[in-house]
Design a protein around this motif. Structure first.
Motif, PDB file in Angstrom:
ATOM      1  N   VAL A 151     -20.966 -12.658  11.239  1.00  0.00           N
ATOM      2  CA  VAL A 151     -19.554 -12.471  10.892  1.00  0.00           C
ATOM      3  C   VAL A 151     -18.688 -13.618  11.402  1.00  0.00           C
ATOM      4  O   VAL A 151     -17.461 -13.551  11.338  1.00  0.00           O
ATOM      5  CB  VAL A 151     -19.017 -11.133  11.462  1.00  0.00           C
ATOM      6  N   VAL A 152     -19.307 -14.677  11.915  1.00  0.00           N
ATOM      7  CA  VAL A 152     -18.565 -15.838  12.419  1.00  0.00           C
ATOM      8  C   VAL A 152     -18.548 -16.916  11.344  1.00  0.00           C
ATOM      9  O   VAL A 152     -19.595 -17.403  10.920  1.00  0.00           O
ATOM     10  CB  VAL A 152     -19.208 -16.393  13.707  1.00  0.00           C
ATOM     11  N   SER A 153     -17.334 -17.279  10.919  1.00  0.00           N
ATOM     12  CA  SER A 153     -17.208 -18.352   9.946  1.00  0.00           C
ATOM     13  C   SER A 153     -17.461 -19.697  10.603  1.00  0.00           C
ATOM     14  O   SER A 153     -18.250 -20.510  10.117  1.00  0.00           O
ATOM     15  CB  SER A 153     -15.808 -18.338   9.316  1.00  0.00           C
ATOM     16  N   ALA A 154     -16.779 -19.934  11.722  1.00  0.00           N
ATOM     17  CA  ALA A 154     -16.980 -21.173  12.474  1.00  0.00           C
ATOM     18  C   ALA A 154     -16.493 -20.956  13.893  1.00  0.00           C
ATOM     19  O   ALA A 154     -15.451 -20.336  14.118  1.00  0.00           O
ATOM     20  CB  ALA A 154     -16.236 -22.340  11.828  1.00  0.00           C
ATOM     21  N   ALA A 155     -17.253 -21.445  14.860  1.00  0.00           N
ATOM     22  CA  ALA A 155     -16.867 -21.325  16.267  1.00  0.00           C
ATOM     23  C   ALA A 155     -17.421 -22.513  17.029  1.00  0.00           C
ATOM     24  O   ALA A 155     -18.557 -22.940  16.791  1.00  0.00           O
ATOM     25  CB  ALA A 155     -17.374 -20.019  16.869  1.00  0.00           C
ATOM     26  N   GLU A 156     -16.599 -23.053  17.933  1.00  0.00           N
ATOM     27  CA  GLU A 156     -17.005 -24.153  18.797  1.00  0.00           C
ATOM     28  C   GLU A 156     -16.741 -23.728  20.234  1.00  0.00           C
ATOM     29  O   GLU A 156     -15.594 -23.425  20.597  1.00  0.00           O
ATOM     30  CB  GLU A 156     -16.207 -25.427  18.475  1.00  0.00           C
ATOM     31  N   LEU A 157     -17.765 -23.702  21.065  1.00  0.00           N
ATOM     32  CA  LEU A 157     -17.628 -23.259  22.445  1.00  0.00           C
ATOM     33  C   LEU A 157     -18.137 -24.342  23.391  1.00  0.00           C
ATOM     34  O   LEU A 157     -19.218 -24.892  23.181  1.00  0.00           O
ATOM     35  CB  LEU A 157     -18.414 -21.976  22.704  1.00  0.00           C
TER      36      LEU A 157
ATOM     37  N   LYS B 127     -12.479  -9.533  16.144  1.00  0.00           N
ATOM     38  CA  LYS B 127     -12.760  -9.500  14.706  1.00  0.00           C
ATOM     39  C   LYS B 127     -11.521  -9.035  13.956  1.00  0.00           C
ATOM     40  O   LYS B 127     -10.664  -8.329  14.494  1.00  0.00           O
ATOM     41  CB  LYS B 127     -13.935  -8.576  14.418  1.00  0.00           C
ATOM     42  N   ALA B 128     -11.444  -9.488  12.727  1.00  0.00           N
ATOM     43  CA  ALA B 128     -10.329  -9.103  11.863  1.00  0.00           C
ATOM     44  C   ALA B 128     -10.801  -9.173  10.425  1.00  0.00           C
ATOM     45  O   ALA B 128     -11.740  -9.903  10.095  1.00  0.00           O
ATOM     46  CB  ALA B 128      -9.129 -10.013  12.093  1.00  0.00           C
ATOM     47  N   ALA B 129     -10.137  -8.397   9.561  1.00  0.00           N
ATOM     48  CA  ALA B 129     -10.481  -8.389   8.136  1.00  0.00           C
ATOM     49  C   ALA B 129      -9.536  -9.307   7.387  1.00  0.00           C
ATOM     50  O   ALA B 129      -8.319  -9.247   7.574  1.00  0.00           O
ATOM     51  CB  ALA B 129     -10.415  -6.982   7.569  1.00  0.00           C
ATOM     52  N   SER B 130     -10.101 -10.179   6.568  1.00  0.00           N
ATOM     53  CA  SER B 130      -9.303 -11.078   5.753  1.00  0.00           C
ATOM     54  C   SER B 130      -9.825 -11.019   4.343  1.00  0.00           C
ATOM     55  O   SER B 130     -10.990 -11.353   4.086  1.00  0.00           O
ATOM     56  CB  SER B 130      -9.393 -12.511   6.306  1.00  0.00           C
ATOM     57  N   GLU B 131      -8.954 -10.560   3.424  1.00  0.00           N
ATOM     58  CA  GLU B 131      -9.334 -10.422   2.020  1.00  0.00           C
ATOM     59  C   GLU B 131     -10.586  -9.575   1.867  1.00  0.00           C
ATOM     60  O   GLU B 131     -11.490  -9.883   1.088  1.00  0.00           O
ATOM     61  CB  GLU B 131      -9.533 -11.802   1.385  1.00  0.00           C
ATOM     62  N   GLY B 132     -10.626  -8.524   2.677  1.00  0.00           N
ATOM     63  CA  GLY B 132     -11.724  -7.573   2.573  1.00  0.00           C
ATOM     64  C   GLY B 132     -13.003  -8.010   3.248  1.00  0.00           C
ATOM     65  O   GLY B 132     -14.016  -7.319   3.162  1.00  0.00           O
ATOM     66  N   VAL B 133     -12.988  -9.156   3.952  1.00  0.00           N
ATOM     67  CA  VAL B 133     -14.175  -9.661   4.629  1.00  0.00           C
ATOM     68  C   VAL B 133     -13.904  -9.719   6.129  1.00  0.00           C
ATOM     69  O   VAL B 133     -12.884 -10.252   6.552  1.00  0.00           O
ATOM     70  CB  VAL B 133     -14.556 -11.074   4.116  1.00  0.00           C
ATOM     71  N   THR B 134     -14.802  -9.106   6.910  1.00  0.00           N
ATOM     72  CA  THR B 134     -14.655  -9.111   8.362  1.00  0.00           C
ATOM     73  C   THR B 134     -15.091 -10.452   8.925  1.00  0.00           C
ATOM     74  O   THR B 134     -16.147 -10.977   8.568  1.00  0.00           O
ATOM     75  CB  THR B 134     -15.490  -7.991   8.994  1.00  0.00           C
ATOM     76  N   GLN B 135     -14.257 -11.005   9.827  1.00  0.00           N
ATOM     77  CA  GLN B 135     -14.578 -12.270  10.462  1.00  0.00           C
ATOM     78  C   GLN B 135     -14.381 -12.136  11.964  1.00  0.00           C
ATOM     79  O   GLN B 135     -13.485 -11.430  12.423  1.00  0.00           O
ATOM     80  CB  GLN B 135     -13.687 -13.399   9.946  1.00  0.00           C
ATOM     81  N   SER B 136     -15.221 -12.826  12.721  1.00  0.00           N
ATOM     82  CA  SER B 136     -15.086 -12.862  14.170  1.00  0.00           C
ATOM     83  C   SER B 136     -14.594 -14.231  14.592  1.00  0.00           C
ATOM     84  O   SER B 136     -14.939 -15.246  13.981  1.00  0.00           O
ATOM     85  CB  SER B 136     -16.421 -12.561  14.853  1.00  0.00           C
ATOM     86  N   ALA B 137     -13.813 -14.234  15.666  1.00  0.00           N
ATOM     87  CA  ALA B 137     -13.317 -15.483  16.230  1.00  0.00           C
ATOM     88  C   ALA B 137     -13.597 -15.472  17.728  1.00  0.00           C
ATOM     89  O   ALA B 137     -13.562 -14.422  18.370  1.00  0.00           O
ATOM     90  CB  ALA B 137     -11.832 -15.649  15.957  1.00  0.00           C
ATOM     91  N   VAL B 138     -13.863 -16.643  18.281  1.00  0.00           N
ATOM     92  CA  VAL B 138     -14.158 -16.780  19.704  1.00  0.00           C
ATOM     93  C   VAL B 138     -13.153 -17.747  20.308  1.00  0.00           C
ATOM     94  O   VAL B 138     -13.005 -18.877  19.830  1.00  0.00           O
ATOM     95  CB  VAL B 138     -15.586 -17.313  19.939  1.00  0.00           C
TER      96      VAL B 138
END
Length: 560
Positions: free
Chosen positions: A12-18, A512-523
């Motif tokens: 569910v992660v579109s993009a994350a940089e840690l 996590k949050a829903a955007s345009e019906g798609v769940t996405q996670s952010a870090v």
């Protein structure tokens, strides 16, 4: 140490940089937000099998990248050198980048420092970089080899282990030598054959100087008639037998020039040159005379030379080498003969040497075994104490040290080691790898690491849900132990307890949050104020009262 982790189109992660630093880094988030995905990503980068389900819905592939610095991972740096995959970054610091791409059709590829590798190679390298403790198959402490290495490190057994390894290698080398000699069987026929071959070659002059002289003699005898004729013709022409003598002509020319040299000084130089030429011609005539006298047309001598040449070529064909290599062939036969003639005596000596090597290994292995048993008792008692502090009161940790069944010298020593755990009072101890509860397994692993205080060589340790099923004071103790461990190693911990999260040197939140019906996670990495809010959420849920925020501030203040 893990320096950077990049996730793209992963679950569910579109993009994350840690980015990560030393010490304890905690990762928190709401249930279902995907906080354990970071652990999953490291597992996949460590060689775990993947399926297309890890690719984010709608994407064609997921991409995972981890960057490590290797100043605290010498074994990983050595592995990279051994596999010709090493690389240096800025300032000549050894670095390593692991990259893996998983396609939506289920296929995957992996790279180390930009070069394609297998999943097996990923696993070998990752074993020197990351330990993952939790509900995963990839856990270094589950391996008996890792358990033995950790026990030896805890007991400072390096000095006792080195002579064991050396004695085992010596024993193995002697055993291989004996097996090689025995495999030859009855060598009497071979010795007889070699003696015949060697005698044939020994009768001939095969050294380079002898071969060169034989070839020169053959050429001289083969062209003897022509050589004699050429010498006689040259002698006749130079000595005046056929026309004017060249020497007399030069003398006449010299006399004429000498008379005229008073009018032209340079003619004196010409006269000197002609004098030197006359001397050279006289010497040439003398040498021609000697060469002509040395030439012999004796057919019998030429026949002998021809016979020797034919014999050499026959031997060269027989041994399938050039004539120039016959001397080396002869020496090789002599060396093999010497070895075979002494094979029986060597076998007799080998039996004694093998017995002595086994006895030497036994003495060294006994000393190592004693050190291991003492270390096992100490590590077992210390870890048992710690798992009690971590909410598993009545649990017991033992290190089973049992002798190997066979008396074959083993480089690792004369015993096998297994970590054993009884999670509850009255239960029999079972192998650590068979402990069912993920939370218990994580806490036991934490207790072992704290007891050994990171004595294993892996620089980065990851704990997933180590606080599962605990709370209150025990949770605070778990956090303290993780922070203590972070003093000597890089520690990453996924947690849902504020008491554990407060102990971190750095804090990431996964949401996590829903955007345009798609769940996405952010870090995101949390600053001081954000961290206080996150701890308050973990303590009090959705409604954050003043009391909950005050408790969060108190947790942070207590850590300092």
């Amino acid at each position: 140490m893990l320096a950077h982790l990049s996730l793209k189109q992963f679950a569910v992660v579109s993009a994350a940089e840690l980015s990560f630093g030393p010490g304890l880094t905690v990762i928190s988030g709401e249930t279902g937000a995907g906080k354990s995905l970071l652990v999953d990503a490291l597992g996949l980068l460590s060689g775990l099998r993947a399926d297309s389900g890890v690719v984010r819905h709608g994407a064609d592939r997921a991409e995972l990248v981890a960057d490590f610095t290797l100043d605290d991972a010498p074994q990983a740096a050595q592995w990279l050198r051994d596999n010709e995959l090493d690389e240096t970054g800025d300032g000549d610091v050894a670095v390593c980048q692991i990259r893996r791409v998983i396609r939506a059709d289920g296929g995957s590829r992996a790279w180390i420092n930009g070069r394609p590798v297998t999943l097996g190679q990923l696993g070998e390298l990752a074993a020197h970089l990351v330990e993952i403790h939790g509900q995963h198959e990839h856990q270094a402490l589950m391996s008996k080899a890792s358990q033995l290495g950790l026990l030896d490190a805890y007991g400072r057994c390096e000095a006792q282990r080195e002579p064991v390894e050396r004695a085992a290698r010596a024993w193995s080398a002697l055993l291989r030598e004996r097996e090689t000699l025995l495999a030859q069987g009855d060598v009497s026929d071979r010795i007889g054959w070699l003696e015949h071959q060697y005698a044939e070659l020994e009768r001939e002059a095969l050294e380079p100087d002898a071969l060169a002289k034989l070839l020169a003699d053959h050429r001289r005898h083969a062209h003897a008639a022509g050589l004699i004729a050429a010498c006689e013709s040259a002698f006749a022409r130079l000595g005046g037998e056929e026309g004017p003598s060249l020497t007399r002509t030069l003398q006449q020319v010299r006399g004429e020039l000498q008379r005229m040299s008073e009018h032209e000084p340079r003619l004196g130089e010409v006269e000197t040159m002609l004098d030197q030429a006359a001397i050279q011609i006289d010497e040439a005539v003398s040498l021609l005379d000697r060469v002509r006298d040395d030439l012999d047309l004796d057919p019998s001598e030429f026949e002998q030379i021809e016979h020797k040449m034919g014999r050499l070529h026959e031997l060269a064909r027989k041994h399938r080498v050039a004539p120039e290599r016959l001397a080396a062939t002869r020496d090789g036969l002599a060396a093999e003969l010497e070895q075979l003639r002494g094979a029986g005596e060597r076998l007799d000596r080998l039996d004694g040497e093998i017995d002595a090597a086994r006895a030497g290994w036994r003495r060294a292995a006994d000393a190592l075994g004693q050190a291991r048993r003492e270390a096992a008792r100490s590590l077992g008692a210390r870890t048992t104490e710690l798992i009690g502090e971590l909410g598993m009161g009545g649990g017991r940790f033992d290190v089973a040290v049992e002798p190997l069944d066979e008396d074959r010298p083993d480089p690792q020593g004369g015993e096998r080691v297994e970590f054993m755990v009884a999670a509850n009072p009255g239960q029999p101890a079972r192998p650590l790898r068979k402990v069912a509860s993920g939370g218990e397994l994580s806490r036991i692993s934490l207790a072992i690491e704290v007891a050994a205080f990171g004595l294993d060589a892996v620089p980065t340790m990851v704990f997933d849900e180590v606080d599962s099923g605990i709370g209150g004071a025990v949770a605070e103790i778990v956090g303290q132990k993780l922070r203590t461990l972070g003093a000597g190693r890089q520690v990453l911990c996924v947690t849902h307890l504020a008491q554990v999260a407060a102990q971190g040197h750095a804090h990431y939140r996964v949401s996590k949050a829903a955007s345009e019906g798609v769940t996405q996670s952010a870090v995101v990495v949390l600053g001081a104020k954000q961290r206080e809010e996150e701890l308050a959420r973990m303590l009090g849920g959705i409604e954050l009262s003043k009391e909950v925020r005050a408790a969060a501030r108190r947790l942070l203040a207590d850590v300092g």
